[in-house]
Design an enzyme around this catalytic site. Structure first.
Site, PDB file in Angstrom:
ATOM      1  N   GLY A   4       2.463  10.076  -0.819  1.00  0.00           N
ATOM      2  CA  GLY A   4       2.021   9.829  -2.193  1.00  0.00           C
ATOM      3  C   GLY A   4       1.915  11.063  -3.085  1.00  0.00           C
ATOM      4  N   ILE A   5       0.776  11.196  -3.734  1.00  0.00           N
ATOM      5  CA  ILE A   5       0.542  12.293  -4.684  1.00  0.00           C
ATOM      6  C   ILE A   5       0.618  13.647  -3.974  1.00  0.00           C
ATOM      7  CG2 ILE A   5      -1.282  13.364  -6.080  1.00  0.00           C
ATOM      8  CD1 ILE A   5      -2.189  10.449  -6.782  1.00  0.00           C
TER       9      ILE A   5
ATOM     10  N   LYS B 273     -15.759  10.149  -5.857  1.00  0.00           N
ATOM     11  CA  LYS B 273     -14.860  10.745  -6.853  1.00  0.00           C
ATOM     12  C   LYS B 273     -15.639  11.318  -8.042  1.00  0.00           C
ATOM     13  CE  LYS B 273     -10.958  10.165  -4.752  1.00  0.00           C
ATOM     14  NZ  LYS B 273     -10.177  11.340  -4.312  1.00  0.00           N
TER      15      LYS B 273
ATOM     16  N   PRO C 176      -6.577  11.065 -11.714  1.00  0.00           N
ATOM     17  CA  PRO C 176      -5.450  10.150 -11.909  1.00  0.00           C
ATOM     18  C   PRO C 176      -5.925   8.750 -12.301  1.00  0.00           C
ATOM     19  CG  PRO C 176      -5.418  11.147  -9.683  1.00  0.00           C
ATOM     20  CD  PRO C 176      -6.751  11.439 -10.292  1.00  0.00           C
TER      21      PRO C 176
ATOM     22  N   TYR D  85     -16.206   4.816  -2.913  1.00  0.00           N
ATOM     23  CA  TYR D  85     -15.066   5.566  -3.462  1.00  0.00           C
ATOM     24  C   TYR D  85     -15.422   6.164  -4.831  1.00  0.00           C
ATOM     25  CZ  TYR D  85     -10.305   6.472  -5.156  1.00  0.00           C
ATOM     26  OH  TYR D  85      -9.165   7.070  -5.660  1.00  0.00           O
TER      27      TYR D  85
HETATM   28  N1  LIG Z   1      -2.695   6.382  -6.213  1.00  0.00           N
HETATM   29  C1  LIG Z   1      -3.570   6.206  -7.168  1.00  0.00           C
HETATM   30  O1  LIG Z   1      -3.453   5.304  -8.024  1.00  0.00           O
HETATM   31  C2  LIG Z   1      -4.757   7.115  -7.245  1.00  0.00           C
HETATM   32  C3  LIG Z   1      -5.618   6.992  -8.349  1.00  0.00           C
HETATM   33  C4  LIG Z   1      -6.711   7.817  -8.439  1.00  0.00           C
HETATM   34  C5  LIG Z   1      -6.943   8.772  -7.465  1.00  0.00           C
HETATM   35  N2  LIG Z   1      -6.113   8.876  -6.408  1.00  0.00           N
HETATM   36  C6  LIG Z   1      -6.433   9.900  -5.407  1.00  0.00           C
HETATM   37  O2  LIG Z   1      -5.274  10.678  -5.135  1.00  0.00           O
HETATM   38  C7  LIG Z   1      -5.340  11.147  -3.792  1.00  0.00           C
HETATM   39  C8  LIG Z   1      -4.044  10.836  -3.076  1.00  0.00           C
HETATM   40  O3  LIG Z   1      -3.869   9.435  -3.075  1.00  0.00           O
HETATM   41  P1  LIG Z   1      -2.481   8.721  -2.760  1.00  0.00           P
HETATM   42  O4  LIG Z   1      -2.423   7.545  -3.658  1.00  0.00           O
HETATM   43  O5  LIG Z   1      -1.382   9.708  -2.769  1.00  0.00           O
HETATM   44  O6  LIG Z   1      -2.794   8.190  -1.266  1.00  0.00           O
HETATM   45  P2  LIG Z   1      -1.883   8.048   0.035  1.00  0.00           P
HETATM   46  O7  LIG Z   1      -2.616   7.071   0.886  1.00  0.00           O
HETATM   47  O8  LIG Z   1      -0.458   7.770  -0.337  1.00  0.00           O
HETATM   48  O9  LIG Z   1      -1.947   9.497   0.700  1.00  0.00           O
HETATM   49  C9  LIG Z   1      -3.155  10.010   1.206  1.00  0.00           C
HETATM   50  C10 LIG Z   1      -2.834  11.069   2.255  1.00  0.00           C
HETATM   51  O10 LIG Z   1      -4.095  11.583   2.728  1.00  0.00           O
HETATM   52  C11 LIG Z   1      -4.058  11.603   4.150  1.00  0.00           C
HETATM   53  N3  LIG Z   1      -5.405  11.448   4.679  1.00  0.00           N
HETATM   54  C12 LIG Z   1      -6.225  10.371   4.530  1.00  0.00           C
HETATM   55  N4  LIG Z   1      -7.359  10.562   5.228  1.00  0.00           N
HETATM   56  C13 LIG Z   1      -7.256  11.783   5.830  1.00  0.00           C
HETATM   57  C14 LIG Z   1      -8.080  12.512   6.696  1.00  0.00           C
HETATM   58  N5  LIG Z   1      -9.263  12.034   7.147  1.00  0.00           N
HETATM   59  N6  LIG Z   1      -7.667  13.730   7.115  1.00  0.00           N
HETATM   60  C15 LIG Z   1      -6.467  14.220   6.729  1.00  0.00           C
HETATM   61  N7  LIG Z   1      -5.629  13.554   5.910  1.00  0.00           N
HETATM   62  C16 LIG Z   1      -6.020  12.340   5.473  1.00  0.00           C
HETATM   63  C17 LIG Z   1      -3.163  10.433   4.558  1.00  0.00           C
HETATM   64  O11 LIG Z   1      -2.657  10.594   5.882  1.00  0.00           O
HETATM   65  C18 LIG Z   1      -2.088  10.495   3.475  1.00  0.00           C
HETATM   66  O12 LIG Z   1      -1.028  11.353   3.844  1.00  0.00           O
HETATM   67  C19 LIG Z   1      -6.581  10.491  -3.153  1.00  0.00           C
HETATM   68  O13 LIG Z   1      -7.648  11.408  -3.179  1.00  0.00           O
HETATM   69  C20 LIG Z   1      -6.842   9.316  -4.069  1.00  0.00           C
HETATM   70  O14 LIG Z   1      -8.194   8.933  -4.062  1.00  0.00           O
HETATM   71  C21 LIG Z   1      -5.023   8.074  -6.267  1.00  0.00           C
END
Ligand SMILES: NC(=O)c1ccc[n+]([C@@H]2O[C@H](COP(=O)([O-])OP(=O)(O)OC[C@H]3O[C@@H](n4cnc5c(N)ncnc54)[C@H](O)[C@@H]3O)[C@@H](O)[C@H]2O)c1
Length: 261
Positions: A21-22, A169, A195, A165
Site C-alpha cells: 500500500g502506502i 491516529k 490520508p 483506530y
Molecule cells: N488506505 C487508506 O485509505 C488510509 C487512510 C488513512 C490512513 N491510512 C494509514 O496509512 C498507513 C498505511 O496503510 P495502507 O492502507 O497502506 O495499509 P496496508 O494494509 O496496505 O499496509 C500496511 C503495512 O503495514 C504492515 N504492518 C501491519 N502491522 C504491522 C506490524 N505489527 N509490524 C510490522 N508491520 C506491520 C503490513 O504488513 C503492511 O505491509 C496506515 O498507518 C493506515 O492507518 C491509510
C-alpha cells in the site's frame, strides 16, 4: 562502507509497513529521490519487494519486525545502526484497523481490551519507540526527517472507523507535534500526513459490501470526486522528507481530495 555512503543523496530512509500500500509506494518514491531505503515490516513480502526494487545505485533492504513487539523494535533499531549505519529519514507508516468479518468497524461496546491495546501498540507505541530512537541518531547528525502517518479519521468524525483506530491516529498527531518541539533545535523536523481514503489493501476491506462500492460511494462526497492513490500519498511524504520542507515542522498535511467534513 555503509549503505548510506553509496547513494546519490547519501541518505538512508526507514519505512515501516513498506511491503504494501502506502508504505510500498513511499519506498519506491524515496528510492526515486535517491535515498537508500530499509523496509521494516512483519510480512515476509518485504524481502521480495526489496529484491525487486533494489538497484546497485540505490539499494532497498528489508528487515522483518513485528512492531507490536518491543523486542522486535529493539532488534530492528540495533540492526539499522550496525548494518546500515543509522538513518536520516524515518516514515512511521505501518498501521492496522481491525474490522468485523463483514468489513464494518467494531463499535466501542465490541472492542476488547486486548484489541484496543494491540491497535495502540502498533499504531502509536511503535511510532513513539522508533521516533525516540531516531531523534537521538538524527540529533547527532544535525539533520533528520520524521514523517508519521495518521489518518483523516484522527482529525474528524468518521462513522466507518473504530474508536481504537481513531484514538491512535489522533494521538499520533499530538505526539508528533511534541516530537517536533523537542527535535527542532537540532535540525530535525517531524510532521504528520493525514490520508483521506486511499486505495490500498487496507481500505479495500469495506463496510458496504464490495470494496469498489465503498470507494465509489465515498468518492461522491470528495471535492475531487475520487479516492486517492498510494503514489499521491508517497509524494506528500517525499516532500516532508526533503530539503524543500526545511521550515515545516509539527504540521499535519491533509492528503484527502479536499474532504474536511
Ligand atoms: N488506505 C487508506 O485509505 C488510509 C487512510 C488513512 C490512513 N491510512 C494509514 O496509512 C498507513 C498505511 O496503510 P495502507 O492502507 O497502506 O495499509 P496496508 O494494509 O496496505 O499496509 C500496511 C503495512 O503495514 C504492515 N504492518 C501491519 N502491522 C504491522 C506490524 N505489527 N509490524 C510490522 N508491520 C506491520 C503490513 O504488513 C503492511 O505491509 C496506515 O498507518 C493506515 O492507518 C491509510
Amino acid at each position: 562502507m555503509s549503505a548510506q555512503a553509496t547513494t546519490p543523496t547519501g541518505r538512508i530512509a526507514v519505512v515501516t509497513g513498506g511491503a504494501s500500500g502506502i508504505g510500498l509506494a513511499t519506498v519506491r518514491r524515496l528510492q526515486e529521490d535517491g535515498h537508500a531505503v530499509v523496509i521494516a515490516d512483519r510480512s515476509e513480502a518485504a524481502h521480495s519487494v526489496a529484491q525487486e526494487l533494489s538497484t546497485n545505485e540505490v539499494p532497498v533492504h528489508s528487515e522483518i519486525a513485528d512492531l507490536a513487539s518491543p523486542d522486535d523494535i529493539d532488534r530492528l533499531t540495533s540492526t539499522i545502526t550496525t548494518t546500515y549505519g543509522g538513518l536520516d529519514i524515518l516514515v512511521n507508516n505501518a498501521g492496522i484497523h481491525p474490522k468485523r468479518e463483514d468489513g464494518s468497524h467494531f463499535p466501542i461496546k465490541e472492542i476488547s481490551l486486548d484489541q484496543w491495546n494491540h491497535v495502540m501498540t502498533v499504531n502509536l507505541t511503535a511510532t513513539f519507540l522508533l521516533s525516540k530512537w531516531a531523534m537521538g541518531v538524527m540529533k547527532e547528525r544535525g539533520w533528520g526527517r520524521i514523517v508519521n502517518v495518521s489518518s483523516r479519521a484522527g482529525r474528524m468524525y468518521m462513522p466507518i472507523s473504530g474508536a481504537h483506530y481513531v484514538a491512535s491516529k489522533a494521538a499520533v498527531i499530538g505526539f508528533t507535534r511534541t516530537l517536533a518541539g523537542e527535535c527542532g533545535p537540532y535540525g530535525v523536523t517531524a510532521n504528520t500526513v493525514a490520508p483521506g481514503r486511499i486505495k490500498t489493501p487496507l481500505s479495500d476491506v469495506s463496510g458496504l459490501g464490495s470494496s469498489q462500492n465503498l470507494h465509489e460511494v465515498f468518492s461522491q462526497s470528495v471535492p475531487l470526486r475520487r479516492v486517492g492513490t498510494a503514489d499521491e500519498l508517497a509524494a506528500a511524504v517525499s516532500f516532508l522528507a526533503s530539503e524543500d520542507s526545511s521550515f515545516i515542522t509539527g504540521a499535519v498535511l491533509d492528503v484527502n481530495g479536499g474532504i474536511f467534513g
